[in-house]
Design a protein around this motif. Structure first.
Motif, PDB file in Angstrom:
ATOM      1  N   UNK A  68      -6.382 -19.667  79.527  1.00 54.42           N
ATOM      2  CA  UNK A  68      -7.852 -19.324  80.016  1.00 54.42           C
ATOM      3  C   UNK A  68      -7.936 -17.976  80.087  1.00 54.42           C
ATOM      4  N   UNK A  69      -7.061 -17.202  80.209  1.00 52.28           N
ATOM      5  CA  UNK A  69      -7.451 -15.778  80.328  1.00 52.28           C
ATOM      6  C   UNK A  69      -7.922 -15.500  78.897  1.00 52.28           C
ATOM      7  N   UNK A  70      -6.994 -15.951  78.104  1.00 56.24           N
ATOM      8  CA  UNK A  70      -7.454 -15.601  76.510  1.00 56.24           C
ATOM      9  C   UNK A  70      -8.781 -16.284  76.234  1.00 56.24           C
ATOM     10  N   UNK A  88     -13.220 -13.512  83.045  1.00 54.55           N
ATOM     11  CA  UNK A  88     -12.126 -12.675  82.531  1.00 54.55           C
ATOM     12  C   UNK A  88     -11.302 -12.185  83.520  1.00 54.55           C
ATOM     13  N   UNK A  89     -12.024 -11.329  84.671  1.00 51.41           N
ATOM     14  CA  UNK A  89     -11.249 -10.827  85.778  1.00 51.41           C
ATOM     15  C   UNK A  89     -10.761 -11.628  86.701  1.00 51.41           C
ATOM     16  N   UNK A  90     -11.362 -12.479  86.910  1.00 46.99           N
ATOM     17  CA  UNK A  90     -10.787 -13.605  87.807  1.00 46.99           C
ATOM     18  C   UNK A  90      -9.654 -14.543  87.749  1.00 46.99           C
ATOM     19  N   UNK A  91      -9.777 -14.706  86.193  1.00 47.48           N
ATOM     20  CA  UNK A  91      -8.538 -15.582  85.773  1.00 47.48           C
ATOM     21  C   UNK A  91      -7.382 -14.682  85.866  1.00 47.48           C
ATOM     22  N   UNK A  92      -7.466 -13.411  85.392  1.00 47.57           N
ATOM     23  CA  UNK A  92      -6.302 -12.637  85.780  1.00 47.57           C
ATOM     24  C   UNK A  92      -5.768 -12.621  87.040  1.00 47.57           C
ATOM     25  N   UNK A  93      -6.653 -12.437  87.887  1.00 44.76           N
ATOM     26  CA  UNK A  93      -6.234 -12.431  89.323  1.00 44.76           C
ATOM     27  C   UNK A  93      -5.636 -13.848  89.732  1.00 44.76           C
ATOM     28  N   UNK A  94      -6.079 -14.882  89.373  1.00 42.29           N
ATOM     29  CA  UNK A  94      -5.491 -16.229  89.811  1.00 42.29           C
ATOM     30  C   UNK A  94      -4.173 -16.421  88.988  1.00 42.29           C
ATOM     31  N   UNK A  95      -3.986 -15.613  87.813  1.00 46.62           N
ATOM     32  CA  UNK A  95      -2.674 -15.895  87.267  1.00 46.62           C
ATOM     33  C   UNK A  95      -1.732 -14.842  87.989  1.00 46.62           C
ATOM     34  N   UNK A  96      -2.047 -13.582  88.630  1.00 48.45           N
ATOM     35  CA  UNK A  96      -1.202 -13.011  89.512  1.00 48.45           C
ATOM     36  C   UNK A  96      -0.892 -13.628  90.874  1.00 48.45           C
ATOM     37  N   UNK A  97      -2.112 -14.406  91.286  1.00 43.77           N
ATOM     38  CA  UNK A  97      -1.837 -15.049  92.649  1.00 43.77           C
ATOM     39  C   UNK A  97      -0.640 -16.061  92.317  1.00 43.77           C
ATOM     40  N   UNK A  98      -0.795 -16.751  91.190  1.00 39.98           N
ATOM     41  CA  UNK A  98       0.170 -17.949  90.932  1.00 39.98           C
ATOM     42  C   UNK A  98       1.909 -17.295  90.824  1.00 39.98           C
ATOM     43  N   UNK A  99       1.707 -16.102  90.002  1.00 36.56           N
ATOM     44  CA  UNK A  99       2.904 -15.557  90.057  1.00 36.56           C
ATOM     45  C   UNK A  99       3.559 -14.985  91.296  1.00 36.56           C
TER      46      UNK A  99
END
Length: 266
Positions: A68-70, A88-99
């Protein structure tokens, strides 16, 4: 409301010439380079499945969300719309949160956190608050996200002090080098555009996409490997590279050398 979906409604405009190759795509190279996530994410999803199956299937969420980031990155650079930017930015934020929720080392938890479930809840609350606050000053979002990258580098440095595995140490070096190259491209495109325009080379943000996607594959595999050593040591985790381990290049992944029988004996 319709204005936030409009082309170029975002305050951000990267260095690449707008509409150079298409009247429907604002930044062609930045859009196309976003598709690197569609290539790497499914491969990593497959390569890390044995580890995720043994550790936690929720780990697959990281790479599903990277797809989804892509997707959102491509949409943002195609339109430079405000909605595209936020997605774009919020999808990156949620990937970081999951990590963070899945892999942050237990021994680095705040003193008042006793288990990963509580820590994950805290991460969720912080992420929701951050998501809401990101609409206050959207132009600051990218800088805040890069600060998370600096914190992850710090955590990685702390963890690697206790690591003696040569493959892991080499993977850590590659991860850092890739991240430094990626962030250098991002900064150069953002603040050195006039210089790159003189050289007629305005594509550094696209190279950021490619480098950061590979850096995430390397860095997340390293963090997952350290996590496996702590959380499922009976599985005897090891590192290999795809498509050929002898090359020591390619996409890293975790192999589990332990068996169910080994687990029972432990």
């Amino acid at each position: 409301m319709a204005d936030i979906f409009s082309y170029e409604s975002s305050e951000i405009d990267w260095c690449e010439d707008n509409y150079k190759h298409s009247e429907q795509v604002v930044e062609s190279f930045n859009t196309m380079s976003s598709f690197i996530f569609f290539i790497i994410a499914p491969i990593m999803l497959y390569l890390l499945h044995p580890y995720a199956k043994e550790r936690n299937l929720a780990i697959h969420l990281v790479w599903i969300m990277m797809i989804f980031v892509g997707l959102f990155s491509a949409y943002f650079h195609m339109t430079l719309s405000f909605v595209g930017q936020m997605l774009d930015e919020l999808s990156i934020l949620w990937v970081l949160a999951a990590g963070y929720a899945l892999w942050f080392p237990r021994r680095l938890f705040p003193p008042f956190i006793k288990d990963r479930s509580t820590f994950s809840t805290l991460v969720l609350v912080v992420t929701v608050v951050t998501t809401a606050s990101s609409f206050v000053k959207p132009t600051a979002n990218a800088y805040a996200l890069n600060c998370f990258g600096l914190h992850l580098l710090y955590v990685l440095a702390v963890e690697m002090k206790h690591c003696t595995d040569e493959k892991a140490l080499r993977l850590a070096k590659f991860s850092v080098v890739l991240w430094v190259l990626a962030i250098s491209c991002w900064i150069s495109d953002r603040f050195g555009c006039s210089f790159w325009r003189k050289l007629n080379f305005c594509y550094l943000h696209g190279f950021w996409h490619i480098l950061i996607a590979i850096a995430v594959a390397y860095g997340s595999t390293l963090i997952a490997y350290l996590d496996a050593n702590y959380e499922i040591p009976y599985s005897l985790p090891g590192l290999q590279y795809w498509p050929c381990d002898k090359w020591a290049v390619g996409l890293p992944h975790i192999v589990l050398k332990g068996t169910t029988k080994t687990r029972k004996r432990c």
